[in-house]
Scaffold this motif. Structure first.
Motif, PDB file in Angstrom:
ATOM      1  N   ALA A   1       0.812  -1.218   0.000  1.00  0.00           N
ATOM      2  CA  ALA A   1       0.000   0.000   0.000  1.00  0.00           C
ATOM      3  C   ALA A   1       0.849   1.274   0.000  1.00  0.00           C
ATOM      4  N   PRO A   2       1.955   1.354   0.792  1.00  0.00           N
ATOM      5  CA  PRO A   2       2.754   2.585   0.737  1.00  0.00           C
ATOM      6  C   PRO A   2       3.367   2.844  -0.633  1.00  0.00           C
ATOM      7  N   ALA A   3       3.612   1.786  -1.405  1.00  0.00           N
ATOM      8  CA  ALA A   3       4.138   1.965  -2.760  1.00  0.00           C
ATOM      9  C   ALA A   3       3.044   2.355  -3.736  1.00  0.00           C
ATOM     10  N   ALA A   4       1.849   1.804  -3.558  1.00  0.00           N
ATOM     11  CA  ALA A   4       0.751   2.049  -4.496  1.00  0.00           C
ATOM     12  C   ALA A   4       0.068   3.392  -4.267  1.00  0.00           C
ATOM     13  N   ALA A   5      -0.041   3.820  -3.013  1.00  0.00           N
ATOM     14  CA  ALA A   5      -0.860   4.985  -2.679  1.00  0.00           C
ATOM     15  C   ALA A   5      -0.499   6.253  -3.447  1.00  0.00           C
ATOM     16  N   PRO A   6       0.799   6.645  -3.545  1.00  0.00           N
ATOM     17  CA  PRO A   6       1.101   7.888  -4.260  1.00  0.00           C
ATOM     18  C   PRO A   6       0.690   7.846  -5.727  1.00  0.00           C
ATOM     19  N   ALA A   7       0.724   6.656  -6.326  1.00  0.00           N
ATOM     20  CA  ALA A   7       0.365   6.521  -7.738  1.00  0.00           C
ATOM     21  C   ALA A   7      -1.131   6.669  -7.968  1.00  0.00           C
ATOM     22  N   LEU A   8      -1.933   6.596  -6.908  1.00  0.00           N
ATOM     23  CA  LEU A   8      -3.382   6.776  -7.041  1.00  0.00           C
ATOM     24  C   LEU A   8      -3.784   8.238  -7.075  1.00  0.00           C
ATOM     25  N   LEU A   9      -2.912   9.133  -6.630  1.00  0.00           N
ATOM     26  CA  LEU A   9      -3.235  10.555  -6.636  1.00  0.00           C
ATOM     27  C   LEU A   9      -3.381  11.044  -8.077  1.00  0.00           C
ATOM     28  N   GLY A  10      -4.465  11.736  -8.332  1.00  0.00           N
ATOM     29  CA  GLY A  10      -4.766  12.188  -9.681  1.00  0.00           C
ATOM     30  C   GLY A  10      -5.573  11.203 -10.493  1.00  0.00           C
ATOM     31  N   ALA A  11      -5.696   9.959 -10.009  1.00  0.00           N
ATOM     32  CA  ALA A  11      -6.571   8.984 -10.655  1.00  0.00           C
ATOM     33  C   ALA A  11      -8.019   9.382 -10.423  1.00  0.00           C
ATOM     34  N   VAL A  12      -8.918   8.843 -11.234  1.00  0.00           N
ATOM     35  CA  VAL A  12     -10.336   9.177 -11.101  1.00  0.00           C
ATOM     36  C   VAL A  12     -11.125   7.916 -10.785  1.00  0.00           C
ATOM     37  N   LEU A  13     -11.774   7.935  -9.635  1.00  0.00           N
ATOM     38  CA  LEU A  13     -12.594   6.833  -9.157  1.00  0.00           C
ATOM     39  C   LEU A  13     -14.028   7.061  -9.604  1.00  0.00           C
ATOM     40  N   VAL A  14     -14.594   6.071 -10.263  1.00  0.00           N
ATOM     41  CA  VAL A  14     -15.938   6.197 -10.832  1.00  0.00           C
ATOM     42  C   VAL A  14     -16.864   5.195 -10.160  1.00  0.00           C
ATOM     43  N   ARG A  15     -18.025   5.682  -9.769  1.00  0.00           N
ATOM     44  CA  ARG A  15     -19.071   4.835  -9.179  1.00  0.00           C
ATOM     45  C   ARG A  15     -20.353   5.042  -9.973  1.00  0.00           C
ATOM     46  N   SER A  16     -20.894   3.957 -10.513  1.00  0.00           N
ATOM     47  CA  SER A  16     -22.132   4.040 -11.277  1.00  0.00           C
ATOM     48  C   SER A  16     -23.175   3.149 -10.642  1.00  0.00           C
ATOM     49  N   ASP A  17     -24.380   3.690 -10.441  1.00  0.00           N
ATOM     50  CA  ASP A  17     -25.482   2.923  -9.877  1.00  0.00           C
ATOM     51  C   ASP A  17     -26.772   3.403 -10.545  1.00  0.00           C
ATOM     52  N   PRO A  18     -27.927   2.857 -10.188  1.00  0.00           N
ATOM     53  CA  PRO A  18     -29.152   3.256 -10.882  1.00  0.00           C
ATOM     54  C   PRO A  18     -29.488   4.740 -10.781  1.00  0.00           C
ATOM     55  N   GLU A  19     -29.015   5.405  -9.726  1.00  0.00           N
ATOM     56  CA  GLU A  19     -29.332   6.836  -9.561  1.00  0.00           C
ATOM     57  C   GLU A  19     -28.460   7.719 -10.436  1.00  0.00           C
ATOM     58  N   ALA A  20     -27.143   7.436 -10.472  1.00  0.00           N
ATOM     59  CA  ALA A  20     -26.228   8.358 -11.140  1.00  0.00           C
ATOM     60  C   ALA A  20     -24.847   7.731 -11.291  1.00  0.00           C
ATOM     61  N   THR A  21     -24.023   8.392 -12.072  1.00  0.00           N
ATOM     62  CA  THR A  21     -22.594   8.111 -12.118  1.00  0.00           C
ATOM     63  C   THR A  21     -21.876   9.280 -11.474  1.00  0.00           C
ATOM     64  N   VAL A  22     -21.059   8.990 -10.459  1.00  0.00           N
ATOM     65  CA  VAL A  22     -20.296  10.013  -9.746  1.00  0.00           C
ATOM     66  C   VAL A  22     -18.817   9.639  -9.826  1.00  0.00           C
ATOM     67  N   ALA A  23     -17.972  10.619 -10.054  1.00  0.00           N
ATOM     68  CA  ALA A  23     -16.538  10.352 -10.160  1.00  0.00           C
ATOM     69  C   ALA A  23     -15.748  11.350  -9.330  1.00  0.00           C
ATOM     70  N   LEU A  24     -14.657  10.862  -8.735  1.00  0.00           N
ATOM     71  CA  LEU A  24     -13.781  11.689  -7.910  1.00  0.00           C
ATOM     72  C   LEU A  24     -12.365  11.659  -8.454  1.00  0.00           C
ATOM     73  N   ARG A  25     -11.758  12.833  -8.570  1.00  0.00           N
ATOM     74  CA  ARG A  25     -10.313  12.921  -8.814  1.00  0.00           C
ATOM     75  C   ARG A  25      -9.631  12.806  -7.450  1.00  0.00           C
ATOM     76  N   LEU A  26      -8.839  11.783  -7.238  1.00  0.00           N
ATOM     77  CA  LEU A  26      -8.300  11.491  -5.908  1.00  0.00           C
ATOM     78  C   LEU A  26      -7.189  12.474  -5.538  1.00  0.00           C
ATOM     79  N   SER A  27      -7.319  13.054  -4.338  1.00  0.00           N
ATOM     80  CA  SER A  27      -6.359  14.064  -3.889  1.00  0.00           C
ATOM     81  C   SER A  27      -5.661  13.693  -2.584  1.00  0.00           C
ATOM     82  N   GLU A  28      -6.160  12.680  -1.873  1.00  0.00           N
ATOM     83  CA  GLU A  28      -5.564  12.311  -0.573  1.00  0.00           C
ATOM     84  C   GLU A  28      -5.825  10.831  -0.311  1.00  0.00           C
ATOM     85  N   VAL A  29      -4.748  10.106  -0.028  1.00  0.00           N
ATOM     86  CA  VAL A  29      -4.828   8.657   0.179  1.00  0.00           C
ATOM     87  C   VAL A  29      -3.919   8.279   1.338  1.00  0.00           C
ATOM     88  N   GLU A  30      -4.352   7.322   2.159  1.00  0.00           N
ATOM     89  CA  GLU A  30      -3.504   6.768   3.217  1.00  0.00           C
ATOM     90  C   GLU A  30      -3.283   5.286   2.980  1.00  0.00           C
TER      91      GLU A  30
END
Length: 240
Positions: free
Chosen positions: A13-42
């Motif tokens: 996890a300590p090696a992977a976490a910095p590489a996730l910054l700036g990635a975009v997490l997408v969640r799609s469900d019957p209501e909507a699709t919401v996406a986050l540009r990741l800015s903070e990870v532990e």
């Protein structure tokens, strides 16, 4: 054959976490699709006796029914309920049988702001600002409508892009919602390095929250990053 996301999250996890910054997490469900540009990870490690023991991790005392998803396989979700108040999301790391995960602490809503705002405003007297919509782990899960039923679900690899925000926006235009919920990630195809701040983890008690575990990674000066709270190390009382 593994994909680039599975390869990334097969690392510690300590090696992977910095590489996730700036990635975009997408969640799609019957209501909507919401996406986050990741800015903070532990990052969080494994149990005592493992190659990466972490006293701040849920896995430290071994595998249980609650934390089983943190023991792999990689590129899955670990969603837990904390403090009796809210849910939080980890992206599972390490090969199957080894524990690790990246807690998504904060991000910027770049797709589906109306849906995220409705979800975040449901239990609030006032609406959160744009930068506060997904600031903090509980707000991340609430904006994405994640709960314990999502624990153990696979994390889809949506591709790599020089502009993952634009890629997510195009995907949402084509798929505004989905009858069966899914979660995926666009990885950034970076030409240069991001300006990243590294600190001890915030709000973690005991040794796991000290500078011995500098496993909080955040985009420098990004307004969506949550405030850092240094953990207070408890001292034993001495009898006089």
């Amino acid at each position: 054959m593994s994909n680039p996301l599975e390869e990334l999250l097969s690392a510690t996890a300590p090696a992977a976490a910095p590489a996730l910054l700036g990635a975009v997490l997408v969640r799609s469900d019957p209501e909507a699709t919401v996406a986050l540009r990741l800015s903070e990870v532990e990052a969080y490690g494994g149990p005592t006796g493992s190659d990466l023991p972490d006293p701040g991790a849920h896995t430290y005392r071994g595998r249980t029914a609650r934390n089983a998803s943190m023991f792999g396989p990689p590129a899955h979700l670990y969603v837990y309920f904390t403090y009796g108040l809210h849910h939080a999301l980890n992206l599972v790391c390490r090969p199957d049988g080894q524990a690790g995960g990246c807690l998504i602490r904060s991000g910027e809503v770049v797709v589906g702001e109306d849906a995220a705002r409705r979800r975040r405003s449901a239990l609030r007297a006032t609406e959160p600002t744009h930068v506060a919509l997904a600031r903090g782990p509980g707000n991340v899960a609430q904006a994405l409508a994640l709960n314990r039923s999502d624990d153990g679900a696979p994390l889809r690899y949506l591709g790599s892009s020089p502009d993952p925000v634009l890629a997510a926006q195009r995907l949402a235009d084509e798929n505004p919602g989905h009858p069966k919920p899914w979660t995926g990630l666009f990885l950034p195809d970076r030409a240069g390095q991001l300006d990243i701040v590294t600190t001890a983890r915030t709000g973690v008690s005991g040794e796991g929250g000290t500078d011995a575990f500098p496993w909080r990674f955040a985009l420098k000066h990004d307004p969506t990053v949550s405030p850092y709270r240094k953990a207070a190390v408890k001292k034993r009382r001495t009898r006089s």
